[in-house]
Scaffold this motif. Structure first.
Motif, PDB file in Angstrom:
ATOM      1  N   ARG A  44      -5.772  15.890  -0.902  1.00 20.36           N
ATOM      2  CA  ARG A  44      -5.720  14.563  -0.129  1.00 20.36           C
ATOM      3  C   ARG A  44      -4.758  13.622  -0.667  1.00 20.36           C
ATOM      4  O   ARG A  44      -4.212  14.124  -1.809  1.00 20.36           O
ATOM      5  CB  ARG A  44      -6.917  13.704  -0.094  1.00 20.36           C
ATOM      6  N   LYS A  45      -4.094  12.609   0.122  1.00 20.63           N
ATOM      7  CA  LYS A  45      -3.303  11.742  -0.270  1.00 20.63           C
ATOM      8  C   LYS A  45      -4.265  10.620  -1.102  1.00 20.63           C
ATOM      9  O   LYS A  45      -5.087  10.241  -0.478  1.00 20.63           O
ATOM     10  CB  LYS A  45      -2.432  11.209   0.702  1.00 20.63           C
ATOM     11  N   LEU A  46      -3.512   9.833  -2.137  1.00 22.86           N
ATOM     12  CA  LEU A  46      -4.518   8.785  -2.778  1.00 22.86           C
ATOM     13  C   LEU A  46      -3.893   7.564  -2.506  1.00 22.86           C
ATOM     14  O   LEU A  46      -2.776   7.193  -2.731  1.00 22.86           O
ATOM     15  CB  LEU A  46      -4.261   8.951  -4.272  1.00 22.86           C
ATOM     16  N   PRO A  47      -4.746   6.710  -1.478  1.00 24.72           N
ATOM     17  CA  PRO A  47      -3.981   5.522  -1.120  1.00 24.72           C
ATOM     18  C   PRO A  47      -4.290   4.460  -2.134  1.00 24.72           C
ATOM     19  O   PRO A  47      -5.642   4.338  -2.554  1.00 24.72           O
ATOM     20  CB  PRO A  47      -4.808   5.045  -0.103  1.00 24.72           C
ATOM     21  N   THR A  48      -3.454   3.673  -2.413  1.00 29.75           N
ATOM     22  CA  THR A  48      -3.467   2.625  -3.535  1.00 29.75           C
ATOM     23  C   THR A  48      -2.889   1.288  -3.087  1.00 29.75           C
ATOM     24  O   THR A  48      -2.013   1.351  -2.228  1.00 29.75           O
ATOM     25  CB  THR A  48      -2.840   2.843  -4.900  1.00 29.75           C
ATOM     26  N   THR A  79       0.960  -1.194   0.043  1.00 37.85           N
ATOM     27  CA  THR A  79       0.097   0.087  -0.089  1.00 37.85           C
ATOM     28  C   THR A  79       0.958   1.146  -0.051  1.00 37.85           C
ATOM     29  O   THR A  79       1.853   1.185   0.531  1.00 37.85           O
ATOM     30  CB  THR A  79      -0.797   0.158   1.265  1.00 37.85           C
ATOM     31  N   GLU A  80       0.258   2.251  -0.509  1.00 36.98           N
ATOM     32  CA  GLU A  80       1.164   3.510  -0.764  1.00 36.98           C
ATOM     33  C   GLU A  80       0.250   4.803  -0.662  1.00 36.98           C
ATOM     34  O   GLU A  80      -0.615   4.538  -1.634  1.00 36.98           O
ATOM     35  CB  GLU A  80       2.140   3.598  -1.700  1.00 36.98           C
ATOM     36  N   SER A  81       0.361   5.717   0.011  1.00 36.87           N
ATOM     37  CA  SER A  81      -0.492   6.995  -0.176  1.00 36.87           C
ATOM     38  C   SER A  81       0.260   8.137  -0.950  1.00 36.87           C
ATOM     39  O   SER A  81       1.395   8.582  -0.265  1.00 36.87           O
ATOM     40  CB  SER A  81      -1.113   7.549   1.007  1.00 36.87           C
ATOM     41  N   VAL A  82      -0.207   8.423  -1.857  1.00 34.30           N
ATOM     42  CA  VAL A  82       0.596   9.390  -2.661  1.00 34.30           C
ATOM     43  C   VAL A  82      -0.100  10.744  -2.564  1.00 34.30           C
ATOM     44  O   VAL A  82      -1.162  10.917  -2.799  1.00 34.30           O
ATOM     45  CB  VAL A  82       0.849   9.087  -4.258  1.00 34.30           C
ATOM     46  N   GLN A  83       0.756  11.919  -2.272  1.00 32.75           N
ATOM     47  CA  GLN A  83       0.092  13.307  -2.242  1.00 32.75           C
ATOM     48  C   GLN A  83      -0.198  13.704  -3.759  1.00 32.75           C
ATOM     49  O   GLN A  83       0.452  13.512  -4.575  1.00 32.75           O
ATOM     50  CB  GLN A  83       1.296  14.415  -1.796  1.00 32.75           C
ATOM     51  N   SER A  84      -1.311  14.183  -3.804  1.00 28.41           N
ATOM     52  CA  SER A  84      -1.921  14.517  -5.136  1.00 28.41           C
ATOM     53  C   SER A  84      -2.406  15.959  -5.182  1.00 28.41           C
ATOM     54  O   SER A  84      -2.607  16.593  -4.032  1.00 28.41           O
ATOM     55  CB  SER A  84      -3.036  13.634  -5.287  1.00 28.41           C
ATOM     56  N   PHE A  85      -2.909  16.402  -6.311  1.00 30.30           N
ATOM     57  CA  PHE A  85      -3.673  17.538  -6.431  1.00 30.30           C
ATOM     58  C   PHE A  85      -5.080  17.619  -5.947  1.00 30.30           C
ATOM     59  O   PHE A  85      -5.675  18.282  -5.709  1.00 30.30           O
ATOM     60  CB  PHE A  85      -3.529  18.220  -7.854  1.00 30.30           C
ATOM     61  N   GLY A  86      -5.544  16.187  -6.192  1.00 35.64           N
ATOM     62  CA  GLY A  86      -6.904  15.846  -5.878  1.00 35.64           C
ATOM     63  C   GLY A  86      -7.338  16.511  -4.477  1.00 35.64           C
ATOM     64  O   GLY A  86      -6.915  16.653  -3.459  1.00 35.64           O
TER      65      GLY A  86
END
Length: 534
Positions: free
Chosen positions: A504-508, A285-292
């Motif tokens: 938000r960060k996007l968790p995948t 799992t990884e949470s990536v900082q996004s513009f979202g």
């Protein structure tokens, strides 16, 4: 409540866009009706391997098919992600780094002079029907975007284009209205489509897209799945590494997590924040900082929200840090500008909304608002539903009574596009189109959104925003552009007609033993370009 009633060109564009969205919904529904599991099954198209075996990638997607696939008009998160695999532009963005790279073009467009560029198509490129990709297809793809009658969502990103022409079968020339430094990367917003297929049946193409990318479209069943197959004749730099892909459309977050845990899928997007730690034992799992972002949008055609002090009060009343900590388990950052602090074009806005109930009440009093009551529309995305009661609670503490109206995105935007709303809280992520501030700002503050969605067209502030963005687009040096973008950020923050609450960060989550070459994205969606089964 008064409705938005666009006039003239804006009205034609609005009605055309609404018609396209309605047609897309009808098309995807009809595809579902004639192509359900009983009629096709998951092994349609002759791709090798059964579900879960080598050769097939399966993924769990969070968002339903809210629009069709035509790249000229689609804004749905899932069809847009699908199009990254089905279509190519002359230039595409690397899905992980968002950096521009040649796709159908042999190299990045060459600058002939300040307002002229040329691009050459790679040899042997073909569409999924076997026909050659030609300069005529490229010209057609850009011209349909530029035609105002088509109401293309991409048109707002290429206002600098004056004309596109074919020099020969493999070479295309672009004429610009003014010098635009970001031109080579910006044309990634235009996917190249086959002229003869689109002209013959545009609605059919929207439902069953044909591109030149590494994967070809097989079928789409609304609220169920999208199926892709490897395009064996693809000769670009990113060939399919799996024989087949099946994207399961699983809007329910717990079902998505279960699919990941059970091994039914090899990757899922939009992992519920509360499940990230629990999935770590069985998946990466990884949470990536996004513009979202999660944004707050007010209908400024409603006299209550025409006063910016009321709109500002809604922001000051929000206990954003509590919302982030409680609903997102800390996986977001309160907005201090239009883009997050990690973005290269970040500018801290002159107005930063902190939690200040006293200020919110004071602004409402100054605006002459006694009891503020309204319905706030929210989309039914899992994390948005988690946030909803906390937003309601924050506003209640400031004496603001908000009734929650939660429904699917398509239903909410149907209301909004008819002018039938008061306040909207929803996710947004135009960074899938590009990552420079000009593009990101234009999505929400230039053209369709302000003119047809939140009633800002006649605002003096909107006219100023347009002027500043156009001036920045024509600026020759980066420092001038950034200064002008900063002024736009200050304006939209102060006006708060539409403004982010947080980024938000996007968790995948993915099976790193079942997939090779996979990386999570800083944008909505998943990418399986250069990804295979391990």
């Amino acid at each position: 409540m008064p409705e938005l009633r666009p006039t003239g060109v804006e009205r034609r564009t609005f009605l055309r866009y609404a018609g396209l969205v309605s047609a897309a919904a009808a098309i995807t529904a009809s595809v579902a009706a004639c192509g359900g599991p009983s009629s096709t099954g998951d092994d349609a198209s002759g791709a090798t391997g059964a579900t879960g075996t080598t050769g097939t990638i399966e993924a769990g997607m969070s968002y339903a098919l809210s629009t069709g696939f035509d790249p000229m008009t689609t804004s749905g998160a899932t069809p847009y992600a699908a199009n990254m695999h089905i279509f190519e532009g002359l230039v595409d963005l690397d899905p992980v780094t968002l950096e521009a790279r040649p796709a159908l073009a042999t190299e990045m467009p060459k600058k002939i002079n300040a307002t002229t560029y040329r691009a050459t198509l790679r040899d042997g490129a073909t569409f999924h029907d076997g026909s050659a990709v030609t300069a005529e297809d490229v010209v057609f793809s850009f011209e349909r975007i530029l035609d105002p009658d088509n109401a293309s969502l991409m048109a707002q990103f290429v206002p600098f284009l004056d004309g596109v022409s074919a020099v020969d079968a493999k070479t295309v020339e672009f004429k610009l209205k003014y010098a635009f430094t970001l031109f080579p990367s910006r044309i990634s917003v235009a996917r190249i489509v086959p002229k003869k297929i689109v002209e013959a049946d545009a609605k059919g193409f929207d439902a069953k897209p044909v591109g030149s990318g590494p994967y070809k479209f097989v079928e789409a069943i609304r609220e169920d799945k999208i199926v892709f197959a490897k395009y064996a004749q693809y000769n670009g730099a990113h060939p399919a590494k799996a024989e087949k892909m099946i994207w399961r459309l699983i809007s329910d977050s717990s079902a998505r997590v279960s699919a990941m845990r059970s091994g039914r899928v090899q990757a899922i997007e939009d992992v519920p924040y509360i499940d990230v730690a629990g999935l770590a034992g069985s998946a990466k799992t990884e949470s990536v900082q996004s513009f979202g972002l999660l944004f707050l949008m007010c209908n400024t055609a409603d006299k209550r929200f025409a006063d910016k002090r009321v709109r500002q009060a809604l922001h000051y009343a929000l206990d954003t840090e509590k919302i982030i900590k409680t609903a997102l388990v800390g996986n977001a950052t309160a907005a201090t500008g239009y883009v997050p602090t990690t973005h290269p074009d970040y500018h801290k806005a002159a107005t930063v909304y902190t939690h200040d109930v006293a200020k919110a009440k004071k602004l409402l009093a100054e605006a002459g608002v006694g009891k503020l009551e309204f319905t706030v529309l929210l989309t039914d995305t899992g994390w948005v539903k988690d946030v909803a009661p906390l937003i309601q609670e924050s506003w209640a503490a400031a004496g603001i009574e908000a009734k929650l109206g939660i429904a699917q995105s398509a239903a909410q935007y149907a209301k909004i596009d008819g002018g039938d709303f008061e306040v909207l809280v929803a996710p947004g992520d135009p960074s899938v189109f590009g990552n420079d501030a000009d593009l990101l700002l234009r999505w929400f503050y230039y053209g369709f959104w302000p003119e047809n969605r939140y009633g800002w067209a006649k605002s003096a502030a909107y006219k100023q925003v347009k002027q500043l963005l156009d001036k920045a687009a024509q600026a020759a040096d980066e420092s001038t552009r950034k200064q002008l973008w900063g002024q736009v950020t200050d304006l939209v923050a102060e006006e708060a007609a539409l403004y982010p609450i947080f980024h938000r960060k996007l968790p995948t989550a993915w099976n790193d033993k079942g997939l090779s070459g996979f990386s999570p994205l800083p944008t909505t969606g998943l990418s399986f370009l250069d990804v295979g089964r391990a």
